[in-house]
Design a protein around this motif. Structure first.
Motif, PDB file in Angstrom:
ATOM      1  N   THR A   1      14.016   4.204  -7.932  1.00 59.48           N
ATOM      2  CA  THR A   1      13.300   2.943  -8.105  1.00 59.48           C
ATOM      3  C   THR A   1      12.638   2.557  -6.786  1.00 59.48           C
ATOM      4  O   THR A   1      12.794   3.239  -5.772  1.00 59.48           O
TER       5      THR A   1
ATOM      6  N   VAL B   1      15.628  -3.974 -12.507  1.00 62.82           N
ATOM      7  CA  VAL B   1      15.514  -2.552 -12.171  1.00 62.82           C
ATOM      8  C   VAL B   1      14.279  -1.943 -12.832  1.00 62.82           C
ATOM      9  O   VAL B   1      13.502  -1.233 -12.185  1.00 62.82           O
TER      10      VAL B   1
ATOM     11  N   GLU C   1      19.222  -5.132 -15.461  1.00 65.62           N
ATOM     12  CA  GLU C   1      18.393  -4.061 -16.008  1.00 65.62           C
ATOM     13  C   GLU C   1      16.906  -4.436 -15.972  1.00 65.62           C
ATOM     14  O   GLU C   1      16.058  -3.597 -15.640  1.00 65.62           O
TER      15      GLU C   1
ATOM     16  N   HIS D   1      21.848   6.092 -16.063  1.00 69.38           N
ATOM     17  CA  HIS D   1      20.860   6.050 -14.990  1.00 69.38           C
ATOM     18  C   HIS D   1      19.823   4.955 -15.245  1.00 69.38           C
ATOM     19  O   HIS D   1      19.078   4.992 -16.234  1.00 69.38           O
ATOM     20  N   ASN D   2      19.798   3.962 -14.363  1.00 65.93           N
ATOM     21  CA  ASN D   2      18.748   2.924 -14.350  1.00 65.93           C
ATOM     22  C   ASN D   2      18.551   2.209 -15.682  1.00 65.93           C
ATOM     23  O   ASN D   2      17.476   1.653 -15.937  1.00 65.93           O
TER      24      ASN D   2
ATOM     25  N   VAL E   1      22.169   2.878 -10.481  1.00 66.41           N
ATOM     26  CA  VAL E   1      20.800   2.626 -10.040  1.00 66.41           C
ATOM     27  C   VAL E   1      20.479   3.527  -8.850  1.00 66.41           C
ATOM     28  O   VAL E   1      21.285   3.662  -7.924  1.00 66.41           O
TER      29      VAL E   1
ATOM     30  N   MET F   1      10.647   0.349 -11.465  1.00 62.61           N
ATOM     31  CA  MET F   1      10.645   1.780 -11.740  1.00 62.61           C
ATOM     32  C   MET F   1       9.220   2.306 -11.862  1.00 62.61           C
ATOM     33  O   MET F   1       8.312   1.585 -12.264  1.00 62.61           O
TER      34      MET F   1
END
Length: 239
Positions: free
Chosen positions: A131, A93, A90, A43-44, A68, A97
């Motif tokens: 996100t 992302v 990443e 996850h993320n 994501v 967040m």
């Protein structure tokens, strides 16, 4: 050449992932299941992707990736042929967040391991959150780094394009859709006829070792079977 796959596997980095989901355990179980290619999709975050790649050297193909979560609370699996491209994604992302501290006693540990399954760190920010990126943003960013996007578990009643948006947007250049390994494509396709236009994959979304897919679903790859060939097959629309 046939490629048997599972492109949606979580490691113990995901707080909902079992602590047995270590790099070597994932690789060894995938080999026992007879798979040729897998993807690590926490996850993320992609902090365990390198360790799994190292553990899998000479054994099977590993695509570094992430699952994501968009601002619409839609899950998108983002896959790459190269680790550096995944890590660039990443960074994008993580910049979008919300910084919520993980409470391990509630959500679970978020453990970073090396290729020997030794703990080398942990992620303190809670990873199982939406996100600020839209579904469109996620697809655009993934494509900009040479990756492919898969609409995750579209047959489920939450965290999917169909459950949260109610349709497959015509202007969303998604590369493939994922059906859960026990999902029924026929039922969905009867309602959403546009699904016939998409490459359909079946992956496990495994959080526990036994849940990793069996040697059931495959696609054909022309030439040498490697990460680039897999990504290219996904990009051009395997059937």
């Amino acid at each position: 050449m046939r490629c048997y796959y599972d492109f949606h596997i979580h490691s113990c980095l995901s707080p909902c992932g079992d602590m047995d989901m270590t790099p070597n355990n994932i690789v060894n179980m995938s080999q026992l299941k007879g798979l040729d290619a897998i993807a690590i999709t926490d996850h993320n975050c992609a902090a365990n992707a390198e360790a799994v790649l190292r553990a899998a050297e000479g054994k099977l193909i590993v695509l570094p990736g992430m699952e994501v979560e968009s601002c619409e609370e839609v899950h998108v699996v983002c896959l790459f042929a190269k680790l550096d491209a995944c890590l660039k994604m990443e960074q994008k992302v993580h910049a979008q967040m919300i910084d919520i501290k993980n409470k391990a006693e509630i959500y679970g540990e978020q453990v970073i391991l090396d290729e020997n399954d030794e703990q080398v760190g942990q992620v303190d920010t809670l990873l199982v959150t939406a996100t600020k990126l839209s579904v469109y943003d996620i697809v655009e960013l993934t494509h900009s780094f040479g990756g492919v996007c898969i609409a995750a578990h579209i047959d489920r009643s939450s965290y999917s394009l169909l459950s949260n948006l109610g349709l497959m947007p015509d202007d969303l250049p998604i590369d493939a859709v994922e059906i859960s390994k026990n999902g029924k494509l026929e039922k969905l396709a009867a309602i959403h006829r546009s699904l016939s236009n998409y490459c359909v994959l079946y992956s496990s979304d495994a959080h526990y070792l036994p849940d990793i897919s069996e040697r059931s679903h495959f696609f054909e790859v022309a030439g040498e079977l490697d990460a680039n060939a897999v990504i290219n097959a996904l990009r051009t629309g395997i059937k």
